[in-house]
Design a protein around this motif. Structure first.
Motif, PDB file in Angstrom:
ATOM      1  N   UNK A 390       0.970  16.238   1.095  1.00 32.17           N
ATOM      2  CA  UNK A 390       2.283  15.338   1.237  1.00 32.17           C
ATOM      3  C   UNK A 390       2.296  14.602   2.465  1.00 32.17           C
ATOM      4  N   UNK A 391       2.650  12.813   2.021  1.00 34.63           N
ATOM      5  CA  UNK A 391       2.186  11.823   2.674  1.00 34.63           C
ATOM      6  C   UNK A 391       4.169  11.275   2.408  1.00 34.63           C
ATOM      7  N   UNK A 392       4.653  10.991   4.190  1.00 39.18           N
ATOM      8  CA  UNK A 392       6.420  10.554   4.133  1.00 39.18           C
ATOM      9  C   UNK A 392       6.509   9.881   4.669  1.00 39.18           C
ATOM     10  N   UNK A 393       7.161   8.805   4.548  1.00 40.29           N
ATOM     11  CA  UNK A 393       7.600   7.462   5.383  1.00 40.29           C
ATOM     12  C   UNK A 393       7.554   6.252   4.942  1.00 40.29           C
ATOM     13  N   UNK A 394       7.041   5.816   3.526  1.00 41.13           N
ATOM     14  CA  UNK A 394       6.609   4.483   3.077  1.00 41.13           C
ATOM     15  C   UNK A 394       8.097   3.855   3.283  1.00 41.13           C
ATOM     16  N   UNK A 395       7.701   2.874   3.257  1.00 40.84           N
ATOM     17  CA  UNK A 395       9.306   1.802   3.186  1.00 40.84           C
ATOM     18  C   UNK A 395       9.686   1.563   1.335  1.00 40.84           C
ATOM     19  N   UNK A 396      10.702   1.057   1.880  1.00 40.27           N
ATOM     20  CA  UNK A 396      11.034   0.977   0.323  1.00 40.27           C
ATOM     21  C   UNK A 396      10.489  -0.439  -0.807  1.00 40.27           C
ATOM     22  N   UNK A 397       9.975  -0.907   0.793  1.00 39.30           N
ATOM     23  CA  UNK A 397       9.502  -1.987  -0.413  1.00 39.30           C
ATOM     24  C   UNK A 397       8.006  -2.180  -0.344  1.00 39.30           C
ATOM     25  N   UNK A 398       6.923  -2.058  -1.213  1.00 40.60           N
ATOM     26  CA  UNK A 398       5.905  -2.194   0.159  1.00 40.60           C
ATOM     27  C   UNK A 398       4.785  -3.654   0.495  1.00 40.60           C
ATOM     28  N   UNK A 399       4.683  -3.464   1.310  1.00 42.71           N
ATOM     29  CA  UNK A 399       3.611  -4.678   2.399  1.00 42.71           C
ATOM     30  C   UNK A 399       3.109  -5.258   1.696  1.00 42.71           C
ATOM     31  N   UNK A 400       2.462  -4.951   0.623  1.00 42.39           N
ATOM     32  CA  UNK A 400       1.304  -5.729   0.178  1.00 42.39           C
ATOM     33  C   UNK A 400       1.463  -5.917  -1.232  1.00 42.39           C
ATOM     34  N   UNK A 401       0.771  -6.726  -1.985  1.00 39.58           N
ATOM     35  CA  UNK A 401       0.778  -6.982  -3.387  1.00 39.58           C
ATOM     36  C   UNK A 401      -0.070  -6.764  -4.150  1.00 39.58           C
ATOM     37  N   UNK A 402       0.425  -5.867  -5.412  1.00 42.63           N
ATOM     38  CA  UNK A 402      -0.982  -5.659  -5.909  1.00 42.63           C
ATOM     39  C   UNK A 402      -1.572  -4.557  -6.024  1.00 42.63           C
ATOM     40  N   UNK A 403      -2.509  -3.713  -4.952  1.00 45.88           N
ATOM     41  CA  UNK A 403      -2.334  -2.582  -4.686  1.00 45.88           C
ATOM     42  C   UNK A 403      -2.269  -1.991  -3.231  1.00 45.88           C
ATOM     43  N   UNK A 404      -1.561  -1.618  -2.777  1.00 45.43           N
ATOM     44  CA  UNK A 404      -1.244  -0.780  -1.101  1.00 45.43           C
ATOM     45  C   UNK A 404      -2.347   0.020  -0.638  1.00 45.43           C
ATOM     46  N   UNK A 405      -2.334   0.376   0.984  1.00 43.41           N
ATOM     47  CA  UNK A 405      -4.010   1.346   1.220  1.00 43.41           C
ATOM     48  C   UNK A 405      -2.903   2.067   1.895  1.00 43.41           C
ATOM     49  N   UNK A 406      -3.231   3.147   2.081  1.00 38.38           N
ATOM     50  CA  UNK A 406      -2.814   4.024   3.411  1.00 38.38           C
ATOM     51  C   UNK A 406      -4.307   4.766   3.853  1.00 38.38           C
TER      52      UNK A 406
END
Length: 602
Positions: A390-406
């Motif tokens: 489980x990954x927690x702590x994502x912001x409400x708005x994605x920082x990048x368009x299209x696809x984000x990377x953790x």
């Protein structure tokens, strides 16, 4: 050497896997008409008229460094350029023809100038080459066959051996006149005629001249598969490169609608996140300049690539379990994702932003030492739950368009996830029981050109039945002897069975041979033309929920003979042995609805 691609991969191609991104360029006289690279055929332009137009081709504003600039903006490590497309016009100074760019008002070797700029600036150069040729008089033009012009050509003097000499001669020119060549990208590989040199022979000829050249699969044998616009399923374990354009064009089309930036980014991420290369196409205008709107979109996609460079170049596919959509598991939603690994880091691609500030990587329980969300300063946390990581702590708005990377970083190389494979359960037969072996119960293997597997489609018997949603499955896209369907059978008692196949084909496929193998025996069948359906309607095939026309031919039953199946487990295999037709290298030998095992006494 066997199949369509070399196994194991050529050790000289480590660069190809590291590169991950290339820029495709479709350019030729067709840009004058601004209606795509196959306008000569699509608009039935008389050959003499097209050739007269080509004689005036003058990309006077072409600057090789501008094209290399565009590749660098994208983050591409190599450029693949059309040296000769289906129109037969050569963008290089070939000694074997006068139909070339150096005989136009432009008067220069465009391929030579681009190769020189690539070598000078550290970008690899690859050459697209069409085997089909609508200009050369020795080419065998057959209007019934794909990659031929639609009409007979009265001034044609078909000479297949003579044309093949031209074909191999031009490949040698491309591999000897332009310094290091990093790839040959074959296309338009029909027709299939007696006298063809074995594909592996062409492969060896190129490798002898250019040992680091990556050769695609479309001439019949190469280093990597080339799916087009989308991936045909799991290609992990193979080298592959998916080609896509900035819109529904390859050669320049005036006023062509372009894809959104988000769609292109997801396409790049989906391909490289599954361990493949991505080749993004741009079609220059007739004057040799790159269209401003295409260049802008290329630059924007390149900004995403630059931000996520460490997650792209030199990574390997890491098969974390994904979900379609988002499935709630307790307090967490399982994510739609894919992942790549490099060293001690796992790069998790999120094509859809999670609806909550947390997501779950199902069935994976390796806790990372630290985490990062690319493009943001998010404070992420992780813990192991019953459902996975489980990954927690994502912001409400994605920082990048299209696809984000953790990015998950581990203190040691993370353990690989266990691959989830679809279990093929055996079909159990009681003594004296018959069975229908249907496509949905089979395991399929082997790939055709572009990396395609045998495809299973859903059909409806007629439009009335479609309303009632009564359907059946059919095998199609069966184009290579290496492709096979296999069923596991478990017989309670040894017995004899009559083997019957429910099959159909259009007349051009008649004469193909297929075989059924089981328990050490082999039966063969010869494909016969299917009877026409009497009414004028067409059977609908379903893509999603939308029916569309498929064929006017009817299934028939073909008896192959008898097999004796032993008690216990055995495997029944169905595959083509020989595919008939002048274009047999690119078309399915038949469609198959089911294989029947009919119990008989004696």
């Amino acid at each position: 050497m066997h199949g369509l691609i070399r196994k194991p991969p050529d050790p000289n191609l480590s660069w190809f896997k590291q590169a991950r991104l290339g820029m495709f360029v479709h350019f030729g006289p067709y840009a004058i008409l601004a209606r795509g690279e196959q306008i000569q055929r699509n608009a039935s332009i008389p050959r003499r008229q097209y050739e007269n137009m080509a004689a005036g081709f003058n990309p006077r504003k072409f600057k090789a460094d501008d094209w290399v600039d565009a590749a660098e903006l994208l983050g591409a490590r190599y450029i693949t350029i059309t040296a000769k497309h289906l129109d037969g016009f050569c963008m290089f100074d070939s000694r074997l023809t006068d139909y070339k760019i150096t005989n136009t008002p432009f008067g220069r070797d465009l391929i030579g100038e681009l190769a020189e700029a690539c070598h000078r600036r550290g970008i690899r150069i690859c050459f697209y080459y069409s085997r089909a040729d609508w200009h050369h008089r020795k080419f065998v033009n057959d209007p019934r066959v794909r990659y031929s012009l639609k009409e007979p050509l009265p001034d044609q003097t078909p000479d297949w051996p003579g044309y093949l000499e031209y074909f191999t001669g031009q490949l040698k020119e491309l591999c000897t006149n332009y310094g290091k060549v990093s790839g040959i990208w074959f296309d338009a590989y029909g027709p299939d005629l007696p006298g063809d040199p074995p594909p592996a022979q062409i492969y060896r000829m190129i490798k002898k001249l250019q040992p680091e050249a990556a050769i695609n699969d479309r001439n019949g044998y190469g280093d990597y598969f080339t799916p087009e616009r989308d991936l045909p399923g799991d290609l992990s374990g193979c080298l592959y490169e998916c080609c896509q354009a900035l819109g529904m064009e390859w050669g320049y089309v005036r006023d062509c609608p372009l894809f959104s930036l988000e769609y292109l980014i997801r396409s790049i991420a989906h391909c490289v996140g599954h361990g493949g290369n991505f080749l993004l196409n741009i079609g220059p205008k007739a004057d040799g300049t790159l269209p401003a709107d295409r260049l802008r979109l290329l630059r924007q996609a390149g900004q995403w690539v630059k931000t996520n460079a460490a997650s792209i170049y030199g990574t390997d596919f890491f098969p974390l379990e994904s979900q379609r959509g988002q499935i709630r598991l307790g307090k967490y939603f399982a994510a739609e994702l894919y992942a790549a690994r490099k060293g001690k880091t796992v790069h998790v691609f999120l094509p859809a932003w999670p609806a909550m500030s947390r997501f779950l990587i199902t069935n994976y329980s390796a806790l990372p030492a630290r985490m990062e969300l690319r493009g943001a300063r998010a404070k992420l946390s992780a813990r192991i739950t019953e459902g996975g990581l489980a990954i927690d702590g994502l912001p409400a708005v994605p920082p990048q368009p299209g696809c984000n990377v953790v990015v998950l970083t581990y203190s040691r190389v993370p353990p690989p996830p266990r691959r989830q494979t679809r279990a093929i359960l055996p079909i159990r037969l009681r003594a004296g029981q018959s069975a229908a072996l249907r496509p949905e119960a089979a395991a399929v293997s082997g790939r055709s050109r572009k990396g395609n597997l045998i495809r299973v489609v859903e059909e409806y018997a007629d439009e009335t039945r479609f309303a009632a949603r009564e359907s059946y499955k059919v095998f199609e896209n069966w184009t290579r002897p290496e492709q096979a369907a296999a069923w596991k059978i478990h017989c309670a008692k040894a017995g004899n069975y009559k083997v019957q196949v429910v099959i159909r084909c259009d007349p051009s496929r008649a004469g193909s041979v297929y075989r059924v193998k089981a328990a050490g025996r082999e039966l063969q069948g010869i494909v016969k033309p299917s009877p026409l359906i009497a009414d004028a309607g067409q059977l609908p095939v379903v893509t999603g929920r939308v029916p569309s026309p498929l064929t006017r031919f009817r299934f028939y039953r073909q008896n192959l003979g008898r097999l004796r199946l032993p008690r216990g487990r055995t495997t029944v295999i169905l595959q083509p042995a020989r595919i008939a037709g002048i274009d047999g290298i690119d078309r399915a030998f038949a469609e198959i609805k089911e294989l029947r095992l009919i119990s008989i006494r004696g």
